[in-house]
Write a protein that holds these residues in place. Structure first.
Motif, PDB file in Angstrom:
ATOM      1  N   ASP A   1       6.124 -17.210 -12.112  1.00 53.02           N
ATOM      2  CA  ASP A   1       7.437 -16.027 -11.912  1.00 53.02           C
ATOM      3  C   ASP A   1       7.877 -15.672 -13.131  1.00 53.02           C
ATOM      4  N   VAL A   2       7.873 -13.979 -13.206  1.00 56.25           N
ATOM      5  CA  VAL A   2       8.462 -13.560 -14.577  1.00 56.25           C
ATOM      6  C   VAL A   2       9.455 -12.501 -14.051  1.00 56.25           C
ATOM      7  N   THR A   3      10.386 -12.139 -15.057  1.00 58.07           N
ATOM      8  CA  THR A   3      11.366 -11.349 -14.785  1.00 58.07           C
ATOM      9  C   THR A   3      10.934  -9.489 -15.139  1.00 58.07           C
ATOM     10  N   GLU A   4       9.981  -9.386 -16.134  1.00 55.12           N
ATOM     11  CA  GLU A   4       9.518  -8.222 -16.480  1.00 55.12           C
ATOM     12  C   GLU A   4       8.157  -8.472 -17.029  1.00 55.12           C
ATOM     13  N   ALA A   5       7.527  -7.304 -16.666  1.00 56.33           N
ATOM     14  CA  ALA A   5       5.967  -7.067 -17.468  1.00 56.33           C
ATOM     15  C   ALA A   5       5.718  -5.723 -17.955  1.00 56.33           C
ATOM     16  N   THR A   6       4.881  -5.632 -18.877  1.00 55.91           N
ATOM     17  CA  THR A   6       4.817  -4.377 -19.495  1.00 55.91           C
ATOM     18  C   THR A   6       3.246  -4.052 -19.533  1.00 55.91           C
ATOM     19  N   VAL A   7       3.028  -2.853 -20.412  1.00 56.54           N
ATOM     20  CA  VAL A   7       1.646  -2.289 -20.291  1.00 56.54           C
ATOM     21  C   VAL A   7       0.354  -3.169 -20.639  1.00 56.54           C
ATOM     22  N   GLY A   8      -0.527  -3.112 -19.655  1.00 54.66           N
ATOM     23  CA  GLY A   8      -1.652  -4.100 -19.878  1.00 54.66           C
ATOM     24  C   GLY A   8      -1.774  -5.225 -19.037  1.00 54.66           C
ATOM     25  N   ASP A   9      -0.375  -5.776 -18.696  1.00 56.75           N
ATOM     26  CA  ASP A   9      -0.296  -6.906 -17.910  1.00 56.75           C
ATOM     27  C   ASP A   9      -0.881  -6.710 -16.582  1.00 56.75           C
ATOM     28  N   ILE A  10      -1.557  -7.724 -15.847  1.00 56.81           N
ATOM     29  CA  ILE A  10      -2.084  -7.675 -14.631  1.00 56.81           C
ATOM     30  C   ILE A  10      -0.877  -8.507 -13.847  1.00 56.81           C
ATOM     31  N   VAL A  11      -0.230  -7.934 -12.945  1.00 51.44           N
ATOM     32  CA  VAL A  11       0.846  -8.600 -12.286  1.00 51.44           C
ATOM     33  C   VAL A  11       0.436  -8.704 -10.710  1.00 51.44           C
ATOM     34  N   ALA A  12       1.483  -9.537 -10.203  1.00 59.27           N
ATOM     35  CA  ALA A  12       1.346  -9.562  -8.526  1.00 59.27           C
ATOM     36  C   ALA A  12       2.806  -9.293  -8.172  1.00 59.27           C
ATOM     37  N   VAL A  13       2.938  -8.116  -7.205  1.00 56.90           N
ATOM     38  CA  VAL A  13       4.532  -7.830  -6.788  1.00 56.90           C
ATOM     39  C   VAL A  13       4.349  -8.136  -5.336  1.00 56.90           C
ATOM     40  N   SER A  14       5.744  -8.745  -5.054  1.00 55.14           N
ATOM     41  CA  SER A  14       5.979  -9.249  -3.718  1.00 55.14           C
ATOM     42  C   SER A  14       7.407  -8.477  -3.218  1.00 55.14           C
ATOM     43  N   GLY A  15       7.477  -8.599  -2.074  1.00 47.35           N
ATOM     44  CA  GLY A  15       8.999  -8.047  -1.333  1.00 47.35           C
ATOM     45  C   GLY A  15       8.866  -6.446  -1.114  1.00 47.35           C
ATOM     46  N   ILE A  16       7.549  -5.809  -1.048  1.00 46.17           N
ATOM     47  CA  ILE A  16       7.391  -4.571  -0.606  1.00 46.17           C
ATOM     48  C   ILE A  16       6.563  -4.455   0.776  1.00 46.17           C
ATOM     49  N   ALA A  17       7.212  -4.100   1.782  1.00 44.64           N
ATOM     50  CA  ALA A  17       6.454  -4.061   2.981  1.00 44.64           C
ATOM     51  C   ALA A  17       5.273  -2.845   2.920  1.00 44.64           C
ATOM     52  N   ASP A  18       4.402  -3.024   3.906  1.00 48.16           N
ATOM     53  CA  ASP A  18       3.440  -1.912   4.207  1.00 48.16           C
ATOM     54  C   ASP A  18       3.124  -1.435   2.837  1.00 48.16           C
ATOM     55  N   LEU A  19       2.643  -2.149   1.883  1.00 46.15           N
ATOM     56  CA  LEU A  19       1.778  -1.756   0.673  1.00 46.15           C
ATOM     57  C   LEU A  19       0.555  -1.578   0.892  1.00 46.15           C
ATOM     58  N   HIS A  20      -0.204  -0.573   0.198  1.00 46.97           N
ATOM     59  CA  HIS A  20      -1.723  -0.322   0.477  1.00 46.97           C
ATOM     60  C   HIS A  20      -2.510  -0.345  -0.678  1.00 46.97           C
ATOM     61  N   ILE A  21      -3.724  -0.654  -0.754  1.00 48.57           N
ATOM     62  CA  ILE A  21      -4.590  -0.602  -1.745  1.00 48.57           C
ATOM     63  C   ILE A  21      -4.773   1.055  -2.338  1.00 48.57           C
ATOM     64  N   GLY A  22      -4.761   1.234  -3.462  1.00 43.79           N
ATOM     65  CA  GLY A  22      -4.561   2.709  -3.921  1.00 43.79           C
ATOM     66  C   GLY A  22      -3.103   3.336  -4.045  1.00 43.79           C
ATOM     67  N   ASP A  23      -2.161   2.691  -3.730  1.00 45.46           N
ATOM     68  CA  ASP A  23      -0.735   3.028  -3.818  1.00 45.46           C
ATOM     69  C   ASP A  23      -0.335   2.904  -5.215  1.00 45.46           C
ATOM     70  N   THR A  24       0.496   3.692  -5.923  1.00 46.66           N
ATOM     71  CA  THR A  24       0.889   3.579  -7.472  1.00 46.66           C
ATOM     72  C   THR A  24       2.455   3.488  -7.036  1.00 46.66           C
ATOM     73  N   ILE A  25       2.670   2.378  -7.789  1.00 49.26           N
ATOM     74  CA  ILE A  25       4.450   2.036  -7.941  1.00 49.26           C
ATOM     75  C   ILE A  25       4.687   2.539  -9.143  1.00 49.26           C
ATOM     76  N   CYS A  26       5.835   3.502  -9.038  1.00 48.40           N
ATOM     77  CA  CYS A  26       6.154   4.114 -10.190  1.00 48.40           C
ATOM     78  C   CYS A  26       7.750   4.369 -10.295  1.00 48.40           C
ATOM     79  N   SER A  27       8.368   4.891 -11.417  1.00 44.03           N
ATOM     80  CA  SER A  27       9.649   5.282 -11.676  1.00 44.03           C
ATOM     81  C   SER A  27       9.955   6.485 -10.875  1.00 44.03           C
ATOM     82  N   PRO A  28      11.227   6.430 -10.032  1.00 48.95           N
ATOM     83  CA  PRO A  28      11.725   7.626  -9.338  1.00 48.95           C
ATOM     84  C   PRO A  28      11.542   8.987 -10.121  1.00 48.95           C
ATOM     85  N   GLU A  29      12.190   8.742 -11.355  1.00 47.83           N
ATOM     86  CA  GLU A  29      12.126   9.897 -12.295  1.00 47.83           C
ATOM     87  C   GLU A  29      10.861  10.696 -12.398  1.00 47.83           C
TER      88      GLU A  29
END
Length: 607
Positions: free
Chosen positions: A267-295
């Motif tokens: 478990d980590v609270t944050e990660a930055t450029v170059g880190d390979i991470v696993a994200v949970s808590g998002i339903a209906d997530l697919h390969i090829g999706d980009t998670i990004c800032s709303p701005e």
């Protein structure tokens, strides 16, 4: 900014060249395991089927530390059927280690995975593995690898790649063949010096491309990928977009964030450029999706996964013995399980058909689908499957196209004639033939995918178990004409009941039996193989008529030939287009699609 404290690499190779064993050694050398810890071989092959078959099916992530640098390692499959796994994980890394067997040299899948890496402009370290094999020929293999790089139009920088010589099994690597055999440090040093550090701006808007999906009953879908830009934190508000689906835009919240450490997720609270991470808590997530800032919702380009080439029908089992051995037997159960598989397997397609009890499942090859069947069987599912059929396409001139494969075959010289003859009868064309060391010959044959369906078992018999057959998808080509899948017929049970030694004794003269005494059979079930091309009905439940006179030979023991035990692969190879394979947790039974003999004859006559 460059993250000098991180390196991201994928280990790619042909099947059986030692990728997973190499990862084991890198984990051991970096101190992931305690000195007295008992470690199984091929620790990354974590599911039962991978351990039994000695192959990697799913790509896996791990991470090791060397001199304050974190090295994220992805172990990928070597089988062409799981090529979809390799294609997408390469988007997570900045370089690859190409593992090549010091005796076999570059093989078809070596070419496939290297081509994908070079297309993405990834630098490669070539690791010549198994140099302690008695027949190893490392110097010749170097030339063969460089030739392969040139065939694939590698750039000058890519051609100028470092070579490392290793024996993953013995736990050493070295930069020159004359160096002492000590440990894996030379490989670690080469990774640090040659694989570029990930680059990006940690202060800009965050972007993470989901390259792999894991699934967990408790937290649901887990997206794994590399952070290209910015920083991602737990509870951060994000948007999901997709390069191939411009209309997709969904607000989500990061539930949990994990990084890899050895074999664990931390478990980590944050990660930055170059880190390979696993994200949970998002339903209906697919390969090829980009998670990004709303701005700044900007999707990362992602190549489309190669299409399936082969399909079979999965259906509810409706035989007379249905529902007696399986835990999950209804169409609802089968449907849910097949659609759940889509969570993690990107190369699979599941379509509903006109019948609510039947689903069309398409994959990259027979092995791909047989692994799914075996997994479902072990989980308690009972169902029936049809013979694998290839998927055709039509071009703009409405010509029928079919998937073509290149088969690379290493066989002892005395068997080359029979192998070439068998494959040319299956519409194969010999493209090349070259002698190898040890009395072997390498054949290169272009053949339609359907020409290989049901051939592997025959190939092992023809070469007395000494041949090696590797195939790789080439492209769609013009339809080559009709093919007879099987030259033998089936022995079919005439009535339902339990097999009796007397009935089996009379039936075994007709061919090879798949059943022994005391087994339940039903009318229309295939209980053996007839060497001739026609199907024959036999009564294996027949008892001997008893008389009150006693002849001298009446009580002699009846000798039965042992039945032929059929594995799942052998059954899938054996069944013909008018047959089904009944799959339960305990049994594999081959049967005719139409059980009633009169109806069967009518259907054959109509054809």
């Amino acid at each position: 900014m460059k993250r000098e404290d991180v390196r991201n690499i994928a280990i790619i190779a042909h099947v059986d060249h030692g990728k997973t064993t190499l990862v084991d050694e890198l984990l051991k050398s970096s101190g992931v395991f305690r000195a007295n810890q008992e470690v199984v071989e091929r620790v990354m092959d974590s599911n039962d089927l991978e351990r039994e078959r000695g192959i990697t099916i799913l790509s896996k992530n791990t991470a090791v530390f060397y001199k304050d640098t974190k090295i994220n390692i992805i172990d990928t499959p070597g089988h062409a059927d799981f090529g979809g796994e390799v294609e997408r994980v390469l988007k997570m890394v900045n370089g690859v280690i190409l593992v090549v067997d010091a005796y076999e040299g570059p093989m078809p899948q070596t070419k496939f995975v290297l081509k994908k890496a070079l297309e993405l402009d990834l630098p490669a370290i070539v690791c010549i593995n198994k140099i302690d094999r008695p027949e190893a020929r490392p110097q010749e293999v170097i030339d063969e690898v460089l030739e392969l790089f040139m065939d694939l139009d590698a750039s000058d920088e890519q051609l100028d790649c470092p070579f490392v010589f290793a024996s993953a099994r013995s736990g050493f690597a070295k930069k020159e063949l004359t160096d002492p055999e000590e440990d894996m440090r030379p490989l670690f040093e080469t990774i640090l010096n040659y694989i570029p550090a990930p680059e990006g701006d940690p202060d800009t808007d965050a972007r993470l491309l989901v390259s792999t999906i894991d699934y967990n009953e408790y937290v649901g879908r887990i997206g794994i990928g590399k952070i290209d830009d910015g920083t991602i934190r737990v509870n951060q508000e994000c948007v999901i977009v997709n390069h191939h689906d411009p209309d997709k835009r969904r607000k989500v919240k990061i539930g949990k964030l994990y990084q890899f450490d050895g074999l664990n997720r931390v478990d980590v609270t944050e990660a930055t450029v170059g880190d390979i991470v696993a994200v949970s808590g998002i339903a209906d997530l697919h390969i090829g999706d980009t998670i990004c800032s709303p701005e700044n919702p900007n999707a990362i380009p992602f190549q489309k996964i190669s299409e399936p080439t082969i399909a079979m029908n999965f259906m509810v089992n409706d035989s007379p013995l249905a529902g007696k051995e399986g835990k999950y037997v209804t169409s609802r159960h089968i449907r849910e399980r097949l659609f759940k598989e889509l969570n993690t397997d990107v190369s699979l397609r599941v379509e509903e058909t006109e019948s609510p009890d039947c689903f069309k499942v398409s994959g990259r090859g027979e092995l791909h689908l047989s692994v799914l069947i075996e997994n479902m069987r072990r989980e308690g599912y009972e169902f029936a499957v049809s013979k694998a059929e290839v998927l055709y396409k039509y071009n703009e001139r409405n010509q029928k196209l079919e998937p073509m494969e290149l088969a690379y075959i290493d066989v002892p010289e005395e068997f080359t004639g029979s192998v070439i003859q068998k494959l040319t009868s299956r519409k194969g064309e010999l493209q090349g033939m070259s002698p190898m060391s040890g009395g072997y010959t390498r054949l290169e044959i272009a053949i339609p995918s359907r020409g290989l369906i049901g051939y592997r078992g025959e190939f092992m018999t023809d070469t007395k178990g000494n041949g090696i057959l590797n195939t790789i998808f080439d492209d769609y080509g013009p339809y080559k004409g009709d093919l007879n899948y099987r030259k033998t017929g089936s022995l079919i049970a005439y009535e339902s009941g339990e097999t009796i030694t007397y009935g089996l004794f009379n039936a075994q003269e007709r061919g090879i039996l798949f059943v022994g005494p005391g087994e339940k059979v039903y009318a229309g079930m295939v209980i053996g193989q007839n060497p001739k091309a026609e199907d024959i009905e036999v009564n294996v439940c027949k008892t001997k008529k008893l008389t009150n006179t006693r002849s001298s030979s009446a009580d002699e023991a009846l000798k039965l030939t042992p039945k032929k035990e059929m594995s799942l692969e052998q059954c899938l190879e054996f069944i013909d287009t008018d047959e089904l394979l009944e799959v339960t947790p305990e049994s594999l039974r081959i049967r005719k699609k139409i059980l009633d003999p009169t109806m069967r004859k009518r259907a054959a006559f109509k054809k």
